[in-house]
Design a protein around this motif. Structure first.
Motif, mmCIF file in Angstrom:
data_model
loop_
_atom_site.group_PDB
_atom_site.id
_atom_site.type_symbol
_atom_site.label_atom_id
_atom_site.label_comp_id
_atom_site.label_asym_id
_atom_site.label_seq_id
_atom_site.Cartn_x
_atom_site.Cartn_y
_atom_site.Cartn_z
ATOM 1 N N MET A 1 0.836 -1.203 0.000
ATOM 2 C CA MET A 1 0.000 0.000 0.000
ATOM 3 C C MET A 1 0.870 1.252 0.000
ATOM 4 O O MET A 1 2.067 1.187 0.283
ATOM 5 C CB MET A 1 -0.934 -0.016 1.220
ATOM 6 N N LYS A 2 0.238 2.385 -0.310
ATOM 7 C CA LYS A 2 1.007 3.639 -0.326
ATOM 8 C C LYS A 2 0.976 4.273 1.066
ATOM 9 O O LYS A 2 -0.088 4.478 1.646
ATOM 10 C CB LYS A 2 0.425 4.600 -1.363
ATOM 11 N N ILE A 3 2.166 4.569 1.574
ATOM 12 C CA ILE A 3 2.314 5.159 2.909
ATOM 13 C C ILE A 3 3.134 6.443 2.776
ATOM 14 O O ILE A 3 4.220 6.424 2.178
ATOM 15 C CB ILE A 3 3.043 4.184 3.865
ATOM 16 N N VAL A 4 2.598 7.543 3.278
ATOM 17 C CA VAL A 4 3.338 8.804 3.238
ATOM 18 C C VAL A 4 3.911 9.075 4.632
ATOM 19 O O VAL A 4 3.175 9.034 5.620
ATOM 20 C CB VAL A 4 2.420 9.968 2.804
ATOM 21 N N ILE A 5 5.207 9.330 4.692
ATOM 22 C CA ILE A 5 5.830 9.675 5.981
ATOM 23 C C ILE A 5 6.200 11.155 5.952
ATOM 24 O O ILE A 5 7.088 11.583 5.206
ATOM 25 C CB ILE A 5 7.079 8.823 6.263
ATOM 26 N N ILE A 6 5.478 11.928 6.757
ATOM 27 C CA ILE A 6 5.802 13.351 6.888
ATOM 28 C C ILE A 6 7.006 13.427 7.830
ATOM 29 O O ILE A 6 6.990 12.853 8.915
ATOM 30 C CB ILE A 6 4.598 14.135 7.480
ATOM 31 N N GLY A 7 8.056 14.124 7.386
ATOM 32 C CA GLY A 7 9.314 14.083 8.156
ATOM 33 C C GLY A 7 10.065 12.798 7.826
ATOM 34 O O GLY A 7 10.851 12.297 8.631
ATOM 35 N N GLY A 8 9.823 12.288 6.627
ATOM 36 C CA GLY A 8 10.405 10.992 6.215
ATOM 37 C C GLY A 8 11.894 11.028 5.976
ATOM 38 O O GLY A 8 12.510 9.981 5.726
ATOM 39 N N THR A 9 12.507 12.225 6.061
ATOM 40 C CA THR A 9 13.962 12.325 5.908
ATOM 41 C C THR A 9 14.659 12.484 7.265
ATOM 42 O O THR A 9 15.874 12.567 7.324
ATOM 43 C CB THR A 9 14.331 13.548 5.031
ATOM 44 N N GLY A 10 13.882 12.546 8.353
ATOM 45 C CA GLY A 10 14.464 12.785 9.683
ATOM 46 C C GLY A 10 14.997 11.509 10.323
ATOM 47 O O GLY A 10 15.030 10.439 9.690
ATOM 48 N N SER A 14 13.409 8.411 8.448
ATOM 49 C CA SER A 14 14.193 7.674 7.441
ATOM 50 C C SER A 14 14.293 6.188 7.824
ATOM 51 O O SER A 14 14.221 5.310 6.960
ATOM 52 C CB SER A 14 15.579 8.297 7.267
ATOM 53 N N LYS A 15 14.401 5.906 9.120
ATOM 54 C CA LYS A 15 14.481 4.495 9.558
ATOM 55 C C LYS A 15 13.127 3.793 9.376
ATOM 56 O O LYS A 15 13.075 2.601 9.041
ATOM 57 C CB LYS A 15 14.905 4.418 11.032
ATOM 58 N N THR A 16 12.043 4.516 9.598
ATOM 59 C CA THR A 16 10.707 3.919 9.423
ATOM 60 C C THR A 16 10.463 3.647 7.931
ATOM 61 O O THR A 16 9.916 2.591 7.560
ATOM 62 C CB THR A 16 9.633 4.866 10.001
ATOM 63 N N ALA A 17 10.876 4.593 7.085
ATOM 64 C CA ALA A 17 10.706 4.418 5.626
ATOM 65 C C ALA A 17 11.428 3.154 5.156
ATOM 66 O O ALA A 17 10.884 2.340 4.395
ATOM 67 C CB ALA A 17 11.236 5.649 4.894
ATOM 68 N N GLU A 18 12.650 2.989 5.643
ATOM 69 C CA GLU A 18 13.466 1.822 5.261
ATOM 70 C C GLU A 18 12.739 0.511 5.628
ATOM 71 O O GLU A 18 12.657 -0.421 4.824
ATOM 72 C CB GLU A 18 14.768 1.952 6.048
ATOM 73 N N ARG A 19 12.178 0.479 6.829
ATOM 74 C CA ARG A 19 11.489 -0.750 7.286
ATOM 75 C C ARG A 19 10.251 -1.038 6.445
ATOM 76 O O ARG A 19 10.001 -2.189 6.059
ATOM 77 C CB ARG A 19 11.100 -0.604 8.764
ATOM 78 N N LEU A 20 9.455 0.005 6.144
ATOM 79 C CA LEU A 20 8.209 -0.226 5.409
ATOM 80 C C LEU A 20 8.494 -0.587 3.955
ATOM 81 O O LEU A 20 7.772 -1.386 3.354
ATOM 82 C CB LEU A 20 7.302 0.999 5.526
ATOM 83 N N ARG A 21 9.545 -0.030 3.382
ATOM 84 C CA ARG A 21 9.925 -0.407 2.002
ATOM 85 C C ARG A 21 10.344 -1.874 1.975
ATOM 86 O O ARG A 21 10.029 -2.590 1.033
ATOM 87 C CB ARG A 21 11.067 0.482 1.492
ATOM 88 N N LYS A 22 11.054 -2.312 2.995
ATOM 89 C CA LYS A 22 11.468 -3.733 3.071
ATOM 90 C C LYS A 22 10.257 -4.652 3.089
ATOM 91 O O LYS A 22 10.331 -5.792 2.632
ATOM 92 C CB LYS A 22 12.324 -3.978 4.314
ATOM 93 N N HIS A 23 9.141 -4.161 3.669
ATOM 94 C CA HIS A 23 7.891 -4.946 3.676
ATOM 95 C C HIS A 23 7.176 -4.864 2.328
ATOM 96 O O HIS A 23 6.079 -5.391 2.194
ATOM 97 C CB HIS A 23 6.936 -4.421 4.754
ATOM 98 N N GLY A 24 7.739 -4.121 1.356
ATOM 99 C CA GLY A 24 7.150 -4.060 0.014
ATOM 100 C C GLY A 24 6.162 -2.923 -0.189
ATOM 101 O O GLY A 24 5.466 -2.888 -1.214
ATOM 102 N N HIS A 25 6.102 -1.975 0.745
ATOM 103 C CA HIS A 25 5.154 -0.872 0.583
ATOM 104 C C HIS A 25 5.768 0.273 -0.227
ATOM 105 O O HIS A 25 6.986 0.435 -0.253
ATOM 106 C CB HIS A 25 4.695 -0.365 1.956
ATOM 107 N N GLU A 26 4.863 1.046 -0.863
ATOM 108 C CA GLU A 26 5.312 2.245 -1.576
ATOM 109 C C GLU A 26 5.381 3.372 -0.545
ATOM 110 O O GLU A 26 4.351 3.742 0.024
ATOM 111 C CB GLU A 26 4.296 2.602 -2.677
#
Ligand code: NAP
Length: 250
Positions: A1-10, A14-26
């Protein structure tokens, strides 16, 4: 699914984005330097198109009382309005254990205001309240520094590593909305002054720590249990020694 992380570079973003991408999410890592700004509204509607989950991990550029309140209120209102317009199904935000117990702190008042906007938004939500990040120990030491000593509160601290925080936030984002608060904390509890003394010793900083029950913590006096949770928080796996062994040195 598509997940938007506000502050996704902080730090946590950035660590949360990495984990969710590993689970196959956009995952969209949204921040001013990626063209998404929750204060001006720039890029927000476009980023949220078809998003199912939004995780708010933004932080205010200024911690001054008025500026930080304005940041979390404006950002929270703009973001929740844009999420409702886009049909987002779950809003997740990161707040702080004990935020509502310490109204003398401008930063914590701003986090309480952010939580209120979320609760009243009508969006399904999960608020994750975390204890202080281990990465923040240096900042706490600095805030109490006067010359060669640092005068620090004797209230308890139970810091958590950012890797554990990101694990819990990612897990909350993939679960059903709690429509309430969940709490997370690190594995070890000690007096704030003792934790910071341990940190300063570990980095070879010779400044003496003076325990002082009256020493303010970001504008507020702490009671023994102000910053810790006794509501059975989820506990991180990484203790201070393990965190310190791999933590980046500044
Ligand atoms: N420190 C602690 O111990 C602690 C404990 C519990 C909870 N928290 C909460 O955890 C959250 C994340 O903290 P963090 O340390 O990971 O933050 P951080 O590293 O300072 O990152 C902040 C992020 O917010 C973004 N941002 C700033 N202004 C923005 C705007 N107008 N629109 C969109 N994004 C914006 C930044 O983007 P740019 O880099 O482009 O500016 C960056 O990506 C905060 O809400 C904080 O209150 C902190």
């Amino acid at each position: 699914m598509k997940i938007v992380i506000i502050g996704g570079t902080g730090l946590i973003g950035s660590k949360t984005a990495e984990r969710l991408r590993k689970h196959g999410h956009e995952v969209i890592a949204a921040a001013p330097n990626t063209g998404v700004n929750t204060i001006t509204g720039e890029g927000l509607a476009k980023a949220l198109e078809n998003a199912e989950v939004v995780i708010d991990l933004a932080n205010s550029p200024s911690f001054e009382d008025k500026a930080v309140l304005e940041f979390f209120q404006t950002s929270g209102k703009n973001l929740t309005a844009a999420e409702k317009a886009a049909g987002v199904k779950h809003h997740v935000a990161l707040s702080i254990v004990g935020a509502d117990r310490l109204p003398d702190s401008g930063y914590l008042r701003a986090k309480v205001a952010q939580e209120k906007i979320i609760r009243e938004s009508g969006l399904p939500y999960t608020i994750v309240r975390s204890t202080q990040f281990m990465e923040f120990l240096g900042g706490i030491a600095q805030a109490g520094a006067v010359g060669d000593t640092t005068r620090l509160s004797t209230g308890n601290l139970q810091p958590i590593a950012s890797d554990d925080v990101a694990d819990f936030v990612a897990e909350a984002a993939l679960a059903a909305p709690a429509n309430g608060i969940i709490e997370i904390a690190g594995p070890e509890r000690a007096r704030l002054c003792d934790f910071v003394a341990r940190y300063l010793k570990a980095i070879g900083d010779s400044r003496a720590v003076v325990p002082d029950p009256q020493a303010p913590y970001f504008g507020t006096k702490l009671e023994e249990g102000s910053l810790v949770s006794d509501n059975k928080p989820s506990i991180g796996r990484i203790d201070f020694n393990r965190w310190f062994a791999t933590a980046p040195r500044k």
